[in-house]
Write a protein that holds these residues in place. Structure first.
Motif, PDB file in Angstrom:
ATOM      1  N   LYS A 103     107.157 -11.547  85.954  1.00  0.00           N
ATOM      2  CA  LYS A 103     105.856 -12.232  86.423  1.00  0.00           C
ATOM      3  C   LYS A 103     105.965 -12.763  87.776  1.00  0.00           C
ATOM      4  CE  LYS A 103     102.083 -15.025  84.370  1.00  0.00           C
ATOM      5  NZ  LYS A 103     101.713 -15.497  83.199  1.00  0.00           N
ATOM      6  N   LEU A 165     106.640 -21.672  72.165  1.00  0.00           N
ATOM      7  CA  LEU A 165     105.671 -21.102  73.160  1.00  0.00           C
ATOM      8  C   LEU A 165     106.267 -19.594  73.216  1.00  0.00           C
ATOM      9  CD1 LEU A 165     105.571 -23.912  75.582  1.00  0.00           C
ATOM     10  CD2 LEU A 165     103.737 -23.124  74.339  1.00  0.00           C
ATOM     11  N   PHE A 166     107.479 -19.302  73.347  1.00  0.00           N
ATOM     12  CA  PHE A 166     108.078 -17.972  73.445  1.00  0.00           C
ATOM     13  C   PHE A 166     107.601 -17.041  72.338  1.00  0.00           C
ATOM     14  CE2 PHE A 166     111.984 -19.666  76.061  1.00  0.00           C
ATOM     15  CZ  PHE A 166     111.286 -19.122  77.136  1.00  0.00           C
ATOM     16  N   GLY A 175      99.606 -12.050  77.496  1.00  0.00           N
ATOM     17  CA  GLY A 175      98.469 -13.191  77.619  1.00  0.00           C
ATOM     18  C   GLY A 175      98.805 -14.525  76.977  1.00  0.00           C
ATOM     19  N   TYR A 176      98.057 -15.579  76.812  1.00  0.00           N
ATOM     20  CA  TYR A 176      98.236 -16.874  76.454  1.00  0.00           C
ATOM     21  C   TYR A 176      97.341 -16.981  75.009  1.00  0.00           C
ATOM     22  CZ  TYR A 176     100.099 -17.675  81.064  1.00  0.00           C
ATOM     23  OH  TYR A 176     100.905 -17.776  82.053  1.00  0.00           O
ATOM     24  N   TYR A 192     107.346 -30.685  77.964  1.00  0.00           N
ATOM     25  CA  TYR A 192     107.606 -31.334  78.951  1.00  0.00           C
ATOM     26  C   TYR A 192     107.706 -33.030  78.703  1.00  0.00           C
ATOM     27  CZ  TYR A 192     105.076 -27.755  81.790  1.00  0.00           C
ATOM     28  OH  TYR A 192     104.743 -26.594  82.592  1.00  0.00           O
ATOM     29  N   TRP A 199     115.666 -37.069  80.144  1.00  0.00           N
ATOM     30  CA  TRP A 199     116.113 -37.557  81.267  1.00  0.00           C
ATOM     31  C   TRP A 199     115.935 -39.076  81.314  1.00  0.00           C
ATOM     32  CZ3 TRP A 199     119.688 -34.723  82.582  1.00  0.00           C
ATOM     33  CH2 TRP A 199     119.342 -33.120  82.226  1.00  0.00           C
ATOM     34  N   PHE A 214     115.629 -39.555  88.776  1.00  0.00           N
ATOM     35  CA  PHE A 214     115.628 -38.247  87.998  1.00  0.00           C
ATOM     36  C   PHE A 214     114.375 -38.406  87.200  1.00  0.00           C
ATOM     37  CE2 PHE A 214     117.082 -34.375  85.594  1.00  0.00           C
ATOM     38  CZ  PHE A 214     116.371 -33.572  86.200  1.00  0.00           C
ATOM     39  N   SER A 218     110.846 -36.569  87.006  1.00  0.00           N
ATOM     40  CA  SER A 218     110.515 -35.416  85.977  1.00  0.00           C
ATOM     41  C   SER A 218     109.325 -35.990  85.325  1.00  0.00           C
ATOM     42  CB  SER A 218     111.585 -35.713  84.757  1.00  0.00           C
ATOM     43  OG  SER A 218     112.482 -35.070  85.381  1.00  0.00           O
ATOM     44  N   ASN A 221     106.314 -35.140  88.148  1.00  0.00           N
ATOM     45  CA  ASN A 221     106.071 -33.779  88.165  1.00  0.00           C
ATOM     46  C   ASN A 221     105.520 -33.089  87.057  1.00  0.00           C
ATOM     47  OD1 ASN A 221     106.420 -31.088  88.890  1.00  0.00           O
ATOM     48  ND2 ASN A 221     108.724 -31.088  88.458  1.00  0.00           N
TER      49      ASN A 221
HETATM   50  P1  NDP Z   1     105.271 -23.505  80.407  1.00  0.00           P
HETATM   51  O1  NDP Z   1     104.941 -24.495  79.256  1.00  0.00           O
HETATM   52  O2  NDP Z   1     104.124 -23.127  81.483  1.00  0.00           O
HETATM   53  O3  NDP Z   1     105.896 -21.967  79.898  1.00  0.00           O
HETATM   54  C1  NDP Z   1     106.969 -22.052  79.382  1.00  0.00           C
HETATM   55  C2  NDP Z   1     107.137 -20.604  78.728  1.00  0.00           C
HETATM   56  O4  NDP Z   1     106.062 -20.369  77.637  1.00  0.00           O
HETATM   57  C3  NDP Z   1     106.607 -19.567  79.699  1.00  0.00           C
HETATM   58  O5  NDP Z   1     107.270 -18.441  79.619  1.00  0.00           O
HETATM   59  C4  NDP Z   1     105.311 -19.350  79.499  1.00  0.00           C
HETATM   60  O6  NDP Z   1     104.671 -17.959  80.021  1.00  0.00           O
HETATM   61  C5  NDP Z   1     105.080 -19.441  77.965  1.00  0.00           C
HETATM   62  N1  NDP Z   1     103.844 -19.916  77.500  1.00  0.00           N
HETATM   63  C6  NDP Z   1     103.644 -21.190  77.828  1.00  0.00           C
HETATM   64  N2  NDP Z   1     102.363 -21.542  77.253  1.00  0.00           N
HETATM   65  C7  NDP Z   1     102.083 -20.198  76.512  1.00  0.00           C
HETATM   66  C8  NDP Z   1     100.889 -19.874  75.670  1.00  0.00           C
HETATM   67  N3  NDP Z   1      99.840 -20.681  75.430  1.00  0.00           N
HETATM   68  N4  NDP Z   1     100.792 -18.575  75.243  1.00  0.00           N
HETATM   69  C9  NDP Z   1     101.886 -17.721  75.385  1.00  0.00           C
HETATM   70  N5  NDP Z   1     102.990 -17.912  76.119  1.00  0.00           N
HETATM   71  C10 NDP Z   1     102.862 -19.384  76.656  1.00  0.00           C
HETATM   72  O7  NDP Z   1     106.510 -24.373  81.050  1.00  0.00           O
HETATM   73  P2  NDP Z   1     107.036 -23.994  82.755  1.00  0.00           P
HETATM   74  O8  NDP Z   1     107.490 -22.526  82.795  1.00  0.00           O
HETATM   75  O9  NDP Z   1     106.322 -24.935  83.472  1.00  0.00           O
HETATM   76  O10 NDP Z   1     108.647 -24.546  82.577  1.00  0.00           O
HETATM   77  C11 NDP Z   1     109.852 -24.196  81.638  1.00  0.00           C
HETATM   78  C12 NDP Z   1     110.615 -25.215  81.277  1.00  0.00           C
HETATM   79  O11 NDP Z   1     111.240 -25.875  82.454  1.00  0.00           O
HETATM   80  C13 NDP Z   1     110.088 -26.395  80.448  1.00  0.00           C
HETATM   81  O12 NDP Z   1     110.926 -26.597  79.273  1.00  0.00           O
HETATM   82  C14 NDP Z   1     110.053 -27.642  81.442  1.00  0.00           C
HETATM   83  O13 NDP Z   1     110.082 -29.037  80.580  1.00  0.00           O
HETATM   84  C15 NDP Z   1     111.109 -27.169  82.318  1.00  0.00           C
HETATM   85  N6  NDP Z   1     110.889 -27.912  83.568  1.00  0.00           N
HETATM   86  C16 NDP Z   1     111.492 -28.978  84.192  1.00  0.00           C
HETATM   87  C17 NDP Z   1     111.115 -29.784  85.344  1.00  0.00           C
HETATM   88  C18 NDP Z   1     111.788 -30.954  85.662  1.00  0.00           C
HETATM   89  O14 NDP Z   1     111.070 -31.658  86.716  1.00  0.00           O
HETATM   90  N7  NDP Z   1     112.577 -31.622  84.735  1.00  0.00           N
HETATM   91  C19 NDP Z   1     110.121 -29.031  86.204  1.00  0.00           C
HETATM   92  C20 NDP Z   1     109.717 -27.725  85.852  1.00  0.00           C
HETATM   93  C21 NDP Z   1     109.814 -27.273  84.480  1.00  0.00           C
HETATM   94  P3  NDP Z   1     104.228 -17.844  81.421  1.00  0.00           P
HETATM   95  O15 NDP Z   1     105.425 -18.084  82.403  1.00  0.00           O
HETATM   96  O16 NDP Z   1     103.647 -16.342  81.551  1.00  0.00           O
HETATM   97  O17 NDP Z   1     103.301 -18.809  81.769  1.00  0.00           O
END
Ligand code: NDP
Length: 252
Positions: A103, A165-166, A175-176, A192, A199, A214, A218, A221
């Motif tokens: 993606k 989620l994975f 898809g979602y 999140y 942290w 931090f 976090s 964000n």
């Molecule tokens: P998301 O929850 O958006 O996505 C996590 C993974 O799960 C992605 O591969 C996503 O696919 C998949 N996913 C999420 N929801 C669904 C759903 N409903 N159905 C199917 N698949 C789903 O998290 P982020 O990608 O934003 O972040 C990933 C990690 O990084 C998290 O653990 C977060 O806490 C951490 N992070 C920390 C930050 C900080 O400031 N400390 C900043 C950003 C992230 P897809 O990619 O296709 O959407």
């Protein structure tokens, strides 16, 4: 200007970035994952984006840490180990588990993540191994055990939620779906919520201004991204559970 002053100013800059980033994210959704949009310039496959974006948090942090005079001391080494426990997974394991690794992720998102992680790795790594000298018995201080407990509660929530989620996608699905079960019954984004708790625990265990910066960053964000995810779920699924909150059970 000496390094202590520069480090202090950079720490204040990270603290100031928290409300600025939150204000920006309330207007513009960070364009990766479900909020990806074309028009943000060149892209990279998201798995490469995640590895490169998080490398400074693992490798630069380690480099800065081992340059410090006190890296052999018990307390900083304990803090180093739990930091790396999180970031080795985030940098080298999480990206390989993505179900849609190709993606697109805008280069702009990758570069802003790299810039933040460099700043954060420097202020935290340098503080614990060089600019602050923890007492040898700091590992027995109540802050450390309270902080470690908070950290591990947050880490397990983050890992479990990311794992759930994975597993929503089977085979080649991209898809979602509506996540069900466990904390997902109460909030849209337990990953999140767990990360913010993690942290916060690290900030308590390190008892430091960089750790606090931090944790606050976090919260700003990820809190705003959780609101965006929650709105997106409601707009996308007409049967999305109406009582589910975005980030904090029963509250937000
Ligand atoms: P998301 O929850 O958006 O996505 C996590 C993974 O799960 C992605 O591969 C996503 O696919 C998949 N996913 C999420 N929801 C669904 C759903 N409903 N159905 C199917 N698949 C789903 O998290 P982020 O990608 O934003 O972040 C990933 C990690 O990084 C998290 O653990 C977060 O806490 C951490 N992070 C920390 C930050 C900080 O400031 N400390 C900043 C950003 C992230 P897809 O990619 O296709 O959407």
């Amino acid at each position: 200007m000496d390094e202590v002053s520069i480090h202090y100013l950079l720490t204040l800059a990270e603290l100031a970035l928290a409300p600025l980033t939150a204000a920006l994210l309330l207007k513009v959704r960070a364009p990766y994952g479900r909020h990806y949009e074309a028009g943000w310039g060149p892209n990279v496959p998201s798995w490469i984006g995640w590895v490169l974006m998080e490398c400074p948090a693992t490798l630069l942090f380690a480099w800065v840490y081992f340059l410090g005079d006190f890296w052999r001391n018990r307390a900083p080494f304990l803090l180093f180990c739990i930091w790396q426990l999180h970031y080795v997974n985030r940098t080298f394991v999480f990206p390989l588990r993505l179900r849609s690794p190709d993606k697109p992720m805008p280069l702009a998102v990758l570069l802003s993540g790299v810039a933040f992680n460099c700043l954060n790795a420097y202020i935290n790594g340098r503080h614990i191994s060089h600019l602050h000298q923890y007492a040898e018995d700091w590992v027995f201080a109540p802050q450390v055990w309270v902080g470690l407990t908070i950290f591990f509660v947050g880490l397990s929530m983050n890992l479990k939620a990311d794992n759930m989620l994975f597993h929503l996608r089977k085979g080649g699905e991209t898809g979602y779906k509506i996540p069900r079960g466990w904390l997902f019954e109460y909030i849209s984004c337990p990953n999140y919520f767990g990360e913010i708790i993690e942290w916060t625990g690290w900030a308590v265990a390190s008892w430091s201004l960089p750790g606090l910066a931090f944790a606050v960053y976090s919260a700003g964000n990820l809190g705003c991204r959780a609101l965006s995810h929650d709105q997106w779920y409601r707009a996308t699924f007409s049967k999305y559970p109406s009582r589910r909150k975005a980030l904090v059970p029963f509250l937000l």
